[in-house]
Design a protein around this motif. Structure first.
Motif, PDB file in Angstrom:
ATOM      1  N   THR A  32      67.356  -6.906  15.833  1.00 24.69           N
ATOM      2  CA  THR A  32      66.906  -8.211  15.331  1.00 24.69           C
ATOM      3  C   THR A  32      66.737  -8.264  13.813  1.00 24.69           C
ATOM      4  N   ALA A  33      67.385  -7.370  13.104  1.00 27.22           N
ATOM      5  CA  ALA A  33      67.368  -7.390  11.638  1.00 27.22           C
ATOM      6  C   ALA A  33      68.494  -8.282  11.138  1.00 27.22           C
ATOM      7  N   PRO A  34      68.261  -9.049  10.080  1.00 23.82           N
ATOM      8  CA  PRO A  34      69.322  -9.903   9.547  1.00 23.82           C
ATOM      9  C   PRO A  34      70.448  -9.083   8.920  1.00 23.82           C
ATOM     10  N   LYS A  35      71.659  -9.567   9.107  1.00 23.43           N
ATOM     11  CA  LYS A  35      72.852  -8.961   8.516  1.00 23.43           C
ATOM     12  C   LYS A  35      73.678 -10.071   7.881  1.00 23.43           C
ATOM     13  N   THR A  36      74.284  -9.747   6.735  1.00 21.24           N
ATOM     14  CA  THR A  36      75.148 -10.702   6.040  1.00 21.24           C
ATOM     15  C   THR A  36      76.483 -10.034   5.742  1.00 21.24           C
ATOM     16  N   LEU A  37      77.403 -10.804   5.230  1.00 22.66           N
ATOM     17  CA  LEU A  37      78.698 -10.246   4.842  1.00 22.66           C
ATOM     18  C   LEU A  37      78.518  -9.124   3.828  1.00 22.66           C
ATOM     19  N   ALA A  38      77.557  -9.268   2.935  1.00 25.65           N
ATOM     20  CA  ALA A  38      77.306  -8.269   1.887  1.00 25.65           C
ATOM     21  C   ALA A  38      76.914  -6.909   2.451  1.00 25.65           C
ATOM     22  N   ASP A  39      76.385  -6.867   3.675  1.00 21.29           N
ATOM     23  CA  ASP A  39      76.018  -5.584   4.289  1.00 21.29           C
ATOM     24  C   ASP A  39      77.242  -4.711   4.555  1.00 21.29           C
ATOM     25  N   TYR A  40      78.430  -5.299   4.517  1.00 18.83           N
ATOM     26  CA  TYR A  40      79.662  -4.562   4.789  1.00 18.83           C
ATOM     27  C   TYR A  40      80.576  -4.570   3.557  1.00 18.83           C
ATOM     28  N   LYS A  41      79.964  -4.733   2.395  1.00 17.66           N
ATOM     29  CA  LYS A  41      80.691  -4.805   1.113  1.00 17.66           C
ATOM     30  C   LYS A  41      81.563  -3.563   0.918  1.00 17.66           C
ATOM     31  N   GLY A  42      82.773  -3.792   0.417  1.00 15.55           N
ATOM     32  CA  GLY A  42      83.684  -2.693   0.120  1.00 15.55           C
ATOM     33  C   GLY A  42      84.459  -2.178   1.317  1.00 15.55           C
ATOM     34  N   LYS A  43      84.228  -2.740   2.485  1.00 12.59           N
ATOM     35  CA  LYS A  43      84.943  -2.340   3.694  1.00 12.59           C
ATOM     36  C   LYS A  43      85.852  -3.468   4.160  1.00 12.59           C
ATOM     37  N   VAL A  44      86.894  -3.107   4.870  1.00 12.97           N
ATOM     38  CA  VAL A  44      87.700  -4.086   5.585  1.00 12.97           C
ATOM     39  C   VAL A  44      86.895  -4.476   6.809  1.00 12.97           C
ATOM     40  N   LYS A  45      86.854  -5.778   7.086  1.00  8.78           N
ATOM     41  CA  LYS A  45      86.076  -6.267   8.217  1.00  8.78           C
ATOM     42  C   LYS A  45      86.993  -6.961   9.213  1.00  8.78           C
ATOM     43  N   LEU A  46      87.085  -6.421  10.420  1.00  8.93           N
ATOM     44  CA  LEU A  46      87.772  -7.094  11.514  1.00  8.93           C
ATOM     45  C   LEU A  46      86.670  -7.797  12.293  1.00  8.93           C
ATOM     46  N   ILE A  47      86.655  -9.119  12.248  1.00  8.71           N
ATOM     47  CA  ILE A  47      85.575  -9.896  12.856  1.00  8.71           C
ATOM     48  C   ILE A  47      86.125 -10.639  14.066  1.00  8.71           C
ATOM     49  N   ALA A  48      85.551 -10.354  15.230  1.00  7.93           N
ATOM     50  CA  ALA A  48      85.928 -11.038  16.461  1.00  7.93           C
ATOM     51  C   ALA A  48      84.790 -11.966  16.865  1.00  7.93           C
ATOM     52  N   ALA A  49      85.057 -13.273  16.846  1.00  7.15           N
ATOM     53  CA  ALA A  49      84.094 -14.255  17.342  1.00  7.15           C
ATOM     54  C   ALA A  49      84.401 -14.460  18.814  1.00  7.15           C
ATOM     55  N   VAL A  50      83.387 -14.301  19.662  1.00  8.03           N
ATOM     56  CA  VAL A  50      83.575 -14.442  21.105  1.00  8.03           C
ATOM     57  C   VAL A  50      82.483 -15.339  21.691  1.00  8.03           C
ATOM     58  N   VAL A 129      89.653 -14.612  15.525  1.00  6.26           N
ATOM     59  CA  VAL A 129      89.675 -13.291  14.901  1.00  6.26           C
ATOM     60  C   VAL A 129      89.960 -13.477  13.417  1.00  6.26           C
ATOM     61  N   PHE A 130      89.201 -12.758  12.606  1.00  4.01           N
ATOM     62  CA  PHE A 130      89.351 -12.807  11.156  1.00  4.01           C
ATOM     63  C   PHE A 130      89.429 -11.385  10.623  1.00  4.01           C
ATOM     64  N   VAL A 131      90.299 -11.161   9.666  1.00  2.00           N
ATOM     65  CA  VAL A 131      90.314  -9.894   8.946  1.00  2.00           C
ATOM     66  C   VAL A 131      90.011 -10.231   7.490  1.00  2.00           C
ATOM     67  N   VAL A 132      88.996  -9.546   6.973  1.00  2.00           N
ATOM     68  CA  VAL A 132      88.534  -9.755   5.607  1.00  2.00           C
ATOM     69  C   VAL A 132      88.729  -8.431   4.870  1.00  2.00           C
ATOM     70  N   ASN A 133      89.435  -8.463   3.739  1.00  2.00           N
ATOM     71  CA  ASN A 133      89.692  -7.214   3.026  1.00  2.00           C
ATOM     72  C   ASN A 133      88.446  -6.731   2.278  1.00  2.00           C
ATOM     73  N   ALA A 134      88.558  -5.592   1.627  1.00  2.00           N
ATOM     74  CA  ALA A 134      87.415  -4.971   0.945  1.00  2.00           C
ATOM     75  C   ALA A 134      86.904  -5.812  -0.220  1.00  2.00           C
ATOM     76  N   ASN A 135      87.722  -6.768  -0.689  1.00  2.00           N
ATOM     77  CA  ASN A 135      87.311  -7.680  -1.764  1.00  2.00           C
ATOM     78  C   ASN A 135      86.783  -9.003  -1.216  1.00  2.00           C
ATOM     79  N   ASP A 136      86.530  -9.048   0.079  1.00  2.00           N
ATOM     80  CA  ASP A 136      86.004 -10.232   0.772  1.00  2.00           C
ATOM     81  C   ASP A 136      86.937 -11.440   0.728  1.00  2.00           C
ATOM     82  N   GLU A 137      88.237 -11.161   0.782  1.00  2.00           N
ATOM     83  CA  GLU A 137      89.241 -12.214   0.903  1.00  2.00           C
ATOM     84  C   GLU A 137      89.781 -12.206   2.331  1.00  2.00           C
ATOM     85  N   ILE A 138      89.980 -13.379   2.876  1.00  2.00           N
ATOM     86  CA  ILE A 138      90.500 -13.478   4.232  1.00  2.00           C
ATOM     87  C   ILE A 138      92.007 -13.224   4.203  1.00  2.00           C
TER      88      ILE A 138
END
Length: 163
Positions: A32-50, A129-138
Motif C-alpha cells: 500500500t505504498a505509493p509508486k510513481t513513474l519516477a520510482d522506475y527512473k532509468g529503466k525500460v518499463k513494460l507496463i501491462a494494464a489489465v 500494453v505500453f513500453v516506456v524507454n529509460a528516458n521515459d518516452e513511449i
C-alpha cells in the motif's frame, strides 16, 4: 471503439502514442505504498494494464510478461489493475511469482486517466500494453479493441528488448 465481452464501453482519460513523454501517475504497491513513474527512473518499463489479475486472460498475460520480460536487461515489468493490493499480492504468491510487480490504481484512477484506459461503466482498466524507454518516452502502445483479447506479446517484448 472498445468493447468488453462484445458490449461497447467508454474509455476515460488521454490516450498516449509512440513518441509521447510518458505521463506520470500514482498507484499503490502490494504494501500500500505509493509508486510513481519516477520510482522506475532509468529503466525500460513494460507496463501491462489489465482489468483484473484474477481473470484468466489477465493472469496468463501477467505471467507471460513477467516470465518472458523479467530477464530483459534494465527492464521492469509492471502490471497495473484496479484490484486491491491484497488480491494482487495473493495472486503473486499463488502463481509463484514473488518478484512480480503488481500495482493498484483503485484509489484514484491516476494511471487509467493518464493513459486513457479507465473504463467508465466498470471502473476497471481496459487492456493495453505500453513500453516506456529509460528516458521515459513511449516507444510502444497497444490498446486492445476487445478488452478480453490477448495482446501481441511478441511485439511488446521485442519493443522492450529494443528500447
Amino acid at each position: 471503439m472498445t468493447t468488453f465481452k462484445g458490449g461497447q464501453v467508454t474509455l476515460l482519460g488521454n490516450k498516449v502514442k509512440v513518441g509521447d513523454k510518458a505521463p506520470d501517475f500514482t498507484v499503490i504497491d502490494n504494501a500500500t505504498a505509493p509508486k510513481t513513474l519516477a520510482d522506475y527512473k532509468g529503466k525500460v518499463k513494460l507496463i501491462a494494464a489489465v482489468p483484473s489479475i484474477d481473470t484468466s486472460v489477465c493472469s496468463q498475460e501477467s505471467r507471460r510478461f513477467n516470465v518472458d520480460g523479467g530477464s530483459l536487461e534494465n527492464t521492469v515489468v509492471l502490471t497495473i489493475s484496479n484490484d486491491l493490493p491484497f488480491a494482487q499480492k495473493r495472486w503473486c504468491a499463488a502463481e509463484g511469482l514473488p518478484n512480480a510487480i503488481t500495482l493498484s490504481d483503485h484509489k484514484d484512477l491516476s494511471f487509467g486517466m493518464a493513459y486513457g484506459v479507465a473504463i467508465e461503466e466498470l471502473r476497471l482498466l481496459s487492456r493495453a500494453v505500453f513500453v516506456v524507454n529509460a528516458n521515459d518516452e513511449i516507444v510502444y502502445v497497444e490498446y486492445l479493441d476487445e478488452v478480453t483479447d490477448h495482446p501481441n506479446y511478441e511485439a511488446a517484448l521485442e519493443a522492450a528488448k529494443n528500447a
